[in-house]
Motif scaffolding. Sequence first.
Motif, PDB file in Angstrom:
ATOM      1  N   GLY A 285      49.981   2.769  52.278  1.00  0.00           N
ATOM      2  CA  GLY A 285      49.565   3.533  53.324  1.00  0.00           C
ATOM      3  C   GLY A 285      49.291   5.165  52.827  1.00  0.00           C
ATOM      4  O   GLY A 285      49.431   5.857  53.874  1.00  0.00           O
ATOM      5  N   LEU A 286      49.260   5.578  51.783  1.00  0.00           N
ATOM      6  CA  LEU A 286      49.138   6.937  51.390  1.00  0.00           C
ATOM      7  C   LEU A 286      47.776   7.262  51.364  1.00  0.00           C
ATOM      8  O   LEU A 286      46.791   6.371  51.466  1.00  0.00           O
ATOM      9  CB  LEU A 286      49.800   7.161  49.919  1.00  0.00           C
ATOM     10  CG  LEU A 286      48.994   6.696  48.793  1.00  0.00           C
ATOM     11  CD1 LEU A 286      49.331   7.303  47.524  1.00  0.00           C
ATOM     12  CD2 LEU A 286      48.643   5.136  48.540  1.00  0.00           C
ATOM     13  N   SER A 287      47.368   8.567  51.613  1.00  0.00           N
ATOM     14  CA  SER A 287      45.957   8.832  51.516  1.00  0.00           C
ATOM     15  C   SER A 287      45.588   9.586  50.055  1.00  0.00           C
ATOM     16  O   SER A 287      46.420  10.141  49.283  1.00  0.00           O
ATOM     17  CB  SER A 287      45.673   9.852  52.572  1.00  0.00           C
ATOM     18  OG  SER A 287      46.573  11.177  52.299  1.00  0.00           O
ATOM     19  N   LEU A 288      44.370   9.564  49.725  1.00  0.00           N
ATOM     20  CA  LEU A 288      43.834  10.087  48.609  1.00  0.00           C
ATOM     21  C   LEU A 288      42.516  10.752  48.876  1.00  0.00           C
ATOM     22  O   LEU A 288      41.625   9.987  49.344  1.00  0.00           O
ATOM     23  CB  LEU A 288      43.636   9.189  47.345  1.00  0.00           C
ATOM     24  CG  LEU A 288      43.256   9.377  45.820  1.00  0.00           C
ATOM     25  CD1 LEU A 288      44.549  10.214  45.310  1.00  0.00           C
ATOM     26  CD2 LEU A 288      42.717   8.253  45.193  1.00  0.00           C
ATOM     27  N   VAL A 289      42.205  11.952  48.326  1.00  0.00           N
ATOM     28  CA  VAL A 289      41.020  12.682  48.349  1.00  0.00           C
ATOM     29  C   VAL A 289      40.526  13.067  47.109  1.00  0.00           C
ATOM     30  O   VAL A 289      41.560  13.269  46.385  1.00  0.00           O
ATOM     31  CB  VAL A 289      41.322  13.908  49.731  1.00  0.00           C
ATOM     32  CG1 VAL A 289      41.572  13.295  50.967  1.00  0.00           C
ATOM     33  CG2 VAL A 289      42.289  14.934  49.472  1.00  0.00           C
ATOM     34  N   LEU A 290      39.335  13.705  47.076  1.00  0.00           N
ATOM     35  CA  LEU A 290      38.824  14.479  45.934  1.00  0.00           C
ATOM     36  C   LEU A 290      38.575  15.601  46.344  1.00  0.00           C
ATOM     37  O   LEU A 290      37.840  16.077  47.331  1.00  0.00           O
ATOM     38  CB  LEU A 290      37.639  13.643  45.376  1.00  0.00           C
ATOM     39  CG  LEU A 290      37.061  14.362  44.395  1.00  0.00           C
ATOM     40  CD1 LEU A 290      37.655  14.266  43.100  1.00  0.00           C
ATOM     41  CD2 LEU A 290      35.611  13.320  43.932  1.00  0.00           C
ATOM     42  N   SER A 291      38.821  16.564  45.342  1.00  0.00           N
ATOM     43  CA  SER A 291      38.521  18.309  45.689  1.00  0.00           C
ATOM     44  C   SER A 291      37.933  18.780  44.083  1.00  0.00           C
ATOM     45  O   SER A 291      38.076  17.997  43.188  1.00  0.00           O
ATOM     46  CB  SER A 291      39.657  19.012  46.147  1.00  0.00           C
ATOM     47  OG  SER A 291      38.880  20.407  46.389  1.00  0.00           O
ATOM     48  N   SER A 292      37.374  20.029  44.173  1.00  0.00           N
ATOM     49  CA  SER A 292      37.032  20.396  42.902  1.00  0.00           C
ATOM     50  C   SER A 292      37.187  21.853  42.923  1.00  0.00           C
ATOM     51  O   SER A 292      37.190  22.397  44.012  1.00  0.00           O
ATOM     52  CB  SER A 292      35.459  19.986  42.752  1.00  0.00           C
ATOM     53  OG  SER A 292      34.770  20.692  43.826  1.00  0.00           O
ATOM     54  N   TYR A 293      37.317  22.266  41.602  1.00  0.00           N
ATOM     55  CA  TYR A 293      37.598  23.784  41.516  1.00  0.00           C
ATOM     56  C   TYR A 293      37.155  24.257  39.973  1.00  0.00           C
ATOM     57  O   TYR A 293      37.568  23.476  39.187  1.00  0.00           O
ATOM     58  CB  TYR A 293      39.325  24.080  41.464  1.00  0.00           C
ATOM     59  CG  TYR A 293      39.426  25.571  41.713  1.00  0.00           C
ATOM     60  CD1 TYR A 293      39.052  26.249  42.645  1.00  0.00           C
ATOM     61  CD2 TYR A 293      39.933  26.241  40.477  1.00  0.00           C
ATOM     62  CE1 TYR A 293      39.495  27.758  42.517  1.00  0.00           C
ATOM     63  CE2 TYR A 293      40.293  27.454  40.420  1.00  0.00           C
ATOM     64  CZ  TYR A 293      40.156  28.410  41.485  1.00  0.00           C
ATOM     65  OH  TYR A 293      40.181  29.599  41.406  1.00  0.00           O
ATOM     66  N   ASN A 294      36.344  25.278  39.985  1.00  0.00           N
ATOM     67  CA  ASN A 294      35.693  25.669  38.887  1.00  0.00           C
ATOM     68  C   ASN A 294      35.133  24.532  38.066  1.00  0.00           C
ATOM     69  O   ASN A 294      35.117  24.213  36.818  1.00  0.00           O
ATOM     70  CB  ASN A 294      36.768  26.206  38.005  1.00  0.00           C
ATOM     71  CG  ASN A 294      37.167  27.613  38.397  1.00  0.00           C
ATOM     72  OD1 ASN A 294      36.331  28.237  39.178  1.00  0.00           O
ATOM     73  ND2 ASN A 294      38.433  28.070  38.177  1.00  0.00           N
ATOM     74  N   GLY A 295      34.219  23.365  38.784  1.00  0.00           N
ATOM     75  CA  GLY A 295      33.589  22.486  38.249  1.00  0.00           C
ATOM     76  C   GLY A 295      34.626  21.129  37.743  1.00  0.00           C
ATOM     77  O   GLY A 295      34.053  20.253  37.257  1.00  0.00           O
ATOM     78  N   GLU A 296      35.800  21.449  37.867  1.00  0.00           N
ATOM     79  CA  GLU A 296      36.671  20.200  37.592  1.00  0.00           C
ATOM     80  C   GLU A 296      37.221  19.518  38.851  1.00  0.00           C
ATOM     81  O   GLU A 296      37.422  20.016  39.873  1.00  0.00           O
ATOM     82  CB  GLU A 296      37.895  20.758  36.757  1.00  0.00           C
ATOM     83  CG  GLU A 296      37.607  21.365  35.549  1.00  0.00           C
ATOM     84  CD  GLU A 296      38.785  21.448  34.579  1.00  0.00           C
ATOM     85  OE1 GLU A 296      39.041  20.402  33.673  1.00  0.00           O
ATOM     86  OE2 GLU A 296      39.865  22.312  34.982  1.00  0.00           O
ATOM     87  N   ASP A 297      37.363  18.219  38.801  1.00  0.00           N
ATOM     88  CA  ASP A 297      37.770  17.476  39.795  1.00  0.00           C
ATOM     89  C   ASP A 297      39.220  17.255  39.990  1.00  0.00           C
ATOM     90  O   ASP A 297      39.721  17.293  38.982  1.00  0.00           O
ATOM     91  CB  ASP A 297      36.997  15.910  39.805  1.00  0.00           C
ATOM     92  CG  ASP A 297      35.644  15.956  39.763  1.00  0.00           C
ATOM     93  OD1 ASP A 297      35.104  16.628  40.600  1.00  0.00           O
ATOM     94  OD2 ASP A 297      34.965  15.443  38.866  1.00  0.00           O
ATOM     95  N   ILE A 298      39.727  17.247  41.215  1.00  0.00           N
ATOM     96  CA  ILE A 298      41.112  16.999  41.204  1.00  0.00           C
ATOM     97  C   ILE A 298      41.356  16.014  42.381  1.00  0.00           C
ATOM     98  O   ILE A 298      40.750  16.164  43.626  1.00  0.00           O
ATOM     99  CB  ILE A 298      41.854  18.180  41.817  1.00  0.00           C
ATOM    100  CG1 ILE A 298      41.681  19.517  40.887  1.00  0.00           C
ATOM    101  CG2 ILE A 298      43.240  18.288  42.220  1.00  0.00           C
ATOM    102  CD1 ILE A 298      42.383  19.260  39.489  1.00  0.00           C
ATOM    103  N   LEU A 299      42.439  14.946  42.059  1.00  0.00           N
ATOM    104  CA  LEU A 299      42.501  13.927  42.927  1.00  0.00           C
ATOM    105  C   LEU A 299      44.030  14.306  43.736  1.00  0.00           C
ATOM    106  O   LEU A 299      44.819  14.721  42.839  1.00  0.00           O
ATOM    107  CB  LEU A 299      42.678  12.489  42.363  1.00  0.00           C
ATOM    108  CG  LEU A 299      41.650  11.812  42.058  1.00  0.00           C
ATOM    109  CD1 LEU A 299      40.577  12.371  41.168  1.00  0.00           C
ATOM    110  CD2 LEU A 299      41.976  10.445  41.466  1.00  0.00           C
ATOM    111  N   VAL A 300      44.068  14.470  44.991  1.00  0.00           N
ATOM    112  CA  VAL A 300      44.995  14.663  45.918  1.00  0.00           C
ATOM    113  C   VAL A 300      45.721  13.620  46.734  1.00  0.00           C
ATOM    114  O   VAL A 300      44.886  13.061  47.421  1.00  0.00           O
ATOM    115  CB  VAL A 300      44.782  15.998  46.792  1.00  0.00           C
ATOM    116  CG1 VAL A 300      46.129  16.558  47.358  1.00  0.00           C
ATOM    117  CG2 VAL A 300      44.131  17.165  45.931  1.00  0.00           C
ATOM    118  N   SER A 301      46.848  13.462  46.346  1.00  0.00           N
ATOM    119  CA  SER A 301      47.642  12.108  47.235  1.00  0.00           C
ATOM    120  C   SER A 301      48.632  12.955  48.336  1.00  0.00           C
ATOM    121  O   SER A 301      49.020  14.017  47.981  1.00  0.00           O
ATOM    122  CB  SER A 301      48.087  11.173  46.389  1.00  0.00           C
ATOM    123  OG  SER A 301      49.229  11.708  45.940  1.00  0.00           O
TER     124      SER A 301
END
Length: 660
Positions: free
Chosen positions: A437-453
Amino acid sequence: MARSGLAYPDRFFAAATYVGFGTHSSSNSNSNSKFSNDVALLLYALYQQATVGPCTVPKPRAWSPVEQSKWTSWHGLGNMASIEAMRLFVKILEEEHPGWYSRPSSDPLVDVQMNHNSKVELPTNNEITLPETKTIPTENENSVDKDVMVDGIGSVSVYDQWVAPLVSGSKPKPRYEHAAAVVDDKMYVFGGNHNGRYLNDLQTLYLRNWTWSKVEVKANSEDPVRVTPCAGHSLIPWEGNKLISIAGHSKDASEVVNVKAFDLQTNTWSTMKTNGKPPVSRGGQSVTPVGSNLVIFGGQDGNRTFLNDLHILDLETMTWDEIDTIGVSPSPRSDHAAAVHAERFLLIFGGGTHATCFNDLHVLDLKTMEWSRPSQQGEIPSPRAGHAGVTVGESWFIVGGGDNKSGVSETVVLNMSTLSWSVVTTVQGRVPLASEGLSLVLSSYNGEDILVSFGGYNGKYNNDVNLLKPSHKSTFQATKSATPAHNSGSGAQNATNGSRDADVEFDLGQDAKVREISMDNNEPQIIEINEVSERSIAVLKAEKEELESALNNEKLQSLQLKQELKEAESKNADLYKELQSVRGQLAAEQSRCFKLEVDVAELRQKLQAMDTLQKEVEILQRQKAASEEAFTKQKQKQSSGGVWGWLAGSPPPAQRLNDV
């Protein structure tokens, strides 16, 4: 821009000295680098080609992925001439650092001593350190307490490893089965389950400075909607300034799925009115955006019945449509993961029921609406439910989940083009990343992708934030073939040693800065990737314009069809009224016809009775005629019988009368 007219041998050795090949001492091997991994490997390969010649050494063993990367990079240059390798070496350096020639040679840019027998220490980008650090323990590491530096979303110093940023502000309540979405470098978290109670708060995590804050929801005068606490719902960004909350379990659940929208500008909730037949209320479903549509699959209804139906909500017309599919659909389930590939194929992975968890993969062709179960490559993940997924290009990252016994510790990735699975990393112990039941989203910064849970439940409710920066290896490892990219070693070995970029087996076609090398008539030709990229960009722009034009035409046709549909619906309404009138007249005529049929039946009965009477009359008439004939004959006998009677001695009638 690259300079021309260089005396390449002299310039090359100056550049090599500046970069650090053959001149730096090993004491500098731990210094920071400003080169990316692929560029550093390419510089090494060109240096070896220019100074030693073509690669003739045997390929290193599988247990040494770093040496394999160096060997692959060098071996890929083939029979390139040394002068050409020198020219490319200088050109690449000048593209990366145009002012290198004017700087002191003692100012190193590279942290490695890259000769053939040395070990490469691959650098990382955007590295900013803080006084305090926090780590996530991982398996198969010599040093579990590795320092992980995090300062902002783009400054993670390791790839393919989960790290915990230092957050500030008031943390939300620990929870699971919540929903999360990213809009403008902010992660919004809504609802969830905390200690068996449903939540309806809306929290914000600013991804630039990792600060939590609670959104103060305002009353909507036009639509005084009450936001019901819920869990197992979905949160979808829409139109840049809205969040759509759809479905979910709640104590006061309705019979059908409700759709609510949160306006990020006014901080108000509103109910979105829909057309068509909405799905039955549910939670644990998957909601996948495909263009302007939301594709909803499965879940668990209010009676705890598991579902495998498919519905589509058109966000432009807010119309529901239940889809009839062909092929063998996935079995009923909830808490699965879904993703879309190439805006056409819907992928469903895992999920579970009360007693069973799945690890099957199903694909739905959204054009033909046909389900299939394609064959998979690599090590197929274990059964799980309650996991979370997010796509990065053609890669689908799956995190967490459980199998009714324990949480899943592996973070896996599926290349959706080749359907090849691989393990990105493995966490150790009972940590939030091994939760359901955790959440996972995608963001980006300076052209690099970051996965945040965020959040999850693994025996306790969590409110921790973790993030992972995927490397080129995890996102592009299976683009050439359907075989796993980890054929040089086990997944556990590839998950170690800090940055997984150090383990990548170098591929000249993977990074935009790496040059493509082609051989024509056994003579080397060097094609600058920038030129190729420009041509590719031009082609892509042309294709984009064509697609936009086609999209505009489709939109115009869609508007025309919608207008025609409205007209047809209006005509249909009139025809329906006429049909109702005709149906009324027909009912009256049917009643009249029934009465006539009754009258006819009565007349038939009377006619049958008349036929019987007629027959009786005919019989009586025949009897009467027979009687009259007999009587006539009798009279005739009596009148003509005097002579014969006299002869016989009988008196005449008159005498008999007299005698009487």
